[in-house]
Design a protein around this motif. Structure first.
Motif, PDB file in Angstrom:
ATOM      1  N   ARG A  53       0.826  -1.200   0.000  1.00 57.21           N
ATOM      2  CA  ARG A  53       0.000   0.000   0.000  1.00 57.21           C
ATOM      3  C   ARG A  53       0.870   1.264   0.000  1.00 57.21           C
ATOM      4  O   ARG A  53       0.488   2.293  -0.539  1.00 57.21           O
ATOM      5  CB  ARG A  53      -0.915  -0.020   1.224  1.00 57.21           C
ATOM      6  CG  ARG A  53      -2.066   0.950   1.170  1.00 57.21           C
ATOM      7  CD  ARG A  53      -2.980   0.779   2.374  1.00 57.21           C
ATOM      8  NE  ARG A  53      -4.156   1.626   2.288  1.00 57.21           N
ATOM      9  CZ  ARG A  53      -5.272   1.280   1.678  1.00 57.21           C
ATOM     10  NH1 ARG A  53      -5.368   0.096   1.115  1.00 57.21           N
ATOM     11  NH2 ARG A  53      -6.300   2.109   1.632  1.00 57.21           N
ATOM     12  N   ARG A  71       0.851   1.274  -8.675  1.00 60.34           N
ATOM     13  CA  ARG A  71      -0.442   1.228  -7.986  1.00 60.34           C
ATOM     14  C   ARG A  71      -0.961   2.643  -7.825  1.00 60.34           C
ATOM     15  O   ARG A  71      -0.203   3.547  -7.480  1.00 60.34           O
ATOM     16  CB  ARG A  71      -0.253   0.557  -6.633  1.00 60.34           C
ATOM     17  CG  ARG A  71      -1.471   0.451  -5.744  1.00 60.34           C
ATOM     18  CD  ARG A  71      -1.135  -0.420  -4.546  1.00 60.34           C
ATOM     19  NE  ARG A  71      -2.243  -0.510  -3.614  1.00 60.34           N
ATOM     20  CZ  ARG A  71      -2.285  -1.336  -2.573  1.00 60.34           C
ATOM     21  NH1 ARG A  71      -1.264  -2.153  -2.340  1.00 60.34           N
ATOM     22  NH2 ARG A  71      -3.322  -1.361  -1.776  1.00 60.34           N
ATOM     23  N   ASN A  73      -3.745   4.203  -5.601  1.00 61.59           N
ATOM     24  CA  ASN A  73      -4.728   3.948  -4.549  1.00 61.59           C
ATOM     25  C   ASN A  73      -5.987   4.782  -4.742  1.00 61.59           C
ATOM     26  O   ASN A  73      -7.089   4.369  -4.353  1.00 61.59           O
ATOM     27  CB  ASN A  73      -4.120   4.214  -3.179  1.00 61.59           C
ATOM     28  CG  ASN A  73      -3.072   3.179  -2.803  1.00 61.59           C
ATOM     29  OD1 ASN A  73      -3.152   2.021  -3.187  1.00 61.59           O
ATOM     30  ND2 ASN A  73      -2.063   3.604  -2.057  1.00 61.59           N
ATOM     31  N   ASN A  76      -7.897   2.850  -7.246  1.00 60.04           N
ATOM     32  CA  ASN A  76      -8.030   1.424  -6.923  1.00 60.04           C
ATOM     33  C   ASN A  76      -7.567   0.545  -8.076  1.00 60.04           C
ATOM     34  O   ASN A  76      -8.245  -0.404  -8.480  1.00 60.04           O
ATOM     35  CB  ASN A  76      -9.490   1.093  -6.575  1.00 60.04           C
ATOM     36  CG  ASN A  76     -10.018   1.969  -5.460  1.00 60.04           C
ATOM     37  OD1 ASN A  76      -9.315   2.208  -4.489  1.00 60.04           O
ATOM     38  ND2 ASN A  76     -11.229   2.457  -5.608  1.00 60.04           N
TER      39      ASN A  76
END
Length: 116
Positions: A53, A71, A73, A76
């Protein structure tokens, strides 16, 4: 529950590039690490790349320097940029998400075929 949907697979010649994307929906607040795995015919599923994360990454030795996991966040999403593809990269690629409760979720898989 968490749902993962992959896209971006296809066929490419050796040396080419592909980008895989995975969109996560559902209980996304429960997700910690995300990654990509692959399974070639007659072989076990193996880890390709993983990202936490916080953005820390880890790669299989066979893809280091060629693949990049990222990634977002806020969206998503987790992507896998694949360059300098080799025939041995041919496999079904699966998106994976790990919850804080150590439960794993999987996408349906997307085929990547690299011809020589």
């Amino acid at each position: 529950q968490v749902q993962l949907v992959e896209s971006g697979g296809g066929s490419v010649q050796a040396g080419g590039s592909l980008r895989l994307s995975c969109v996560v929906s559902g209980s996304i607040f429960s997700i910690t690490a995300m990654g990509w795995y692959r399974q070639a015919p007659g072989k076990q599923r193996e880890l390709v790349a993983v990202i936490t994360r916080e953005g820390s990454t880890n790669y299989a030795d066979s893809v280091k320097g060629r693949f990049t996991i990222s990634r977002d966040n806020s969206k998503n999403m987790v992507d896998l940029q694949m360059k300098s593809l080799k025939p041995e990269d041919t496999a079904v690629y699966y998106c994976n998400a790990l919850s804080f409760a150590r439960r794993e979720y999987w996408g349906q898989g997307t085929q990547v075929t690299v011809s020589s």
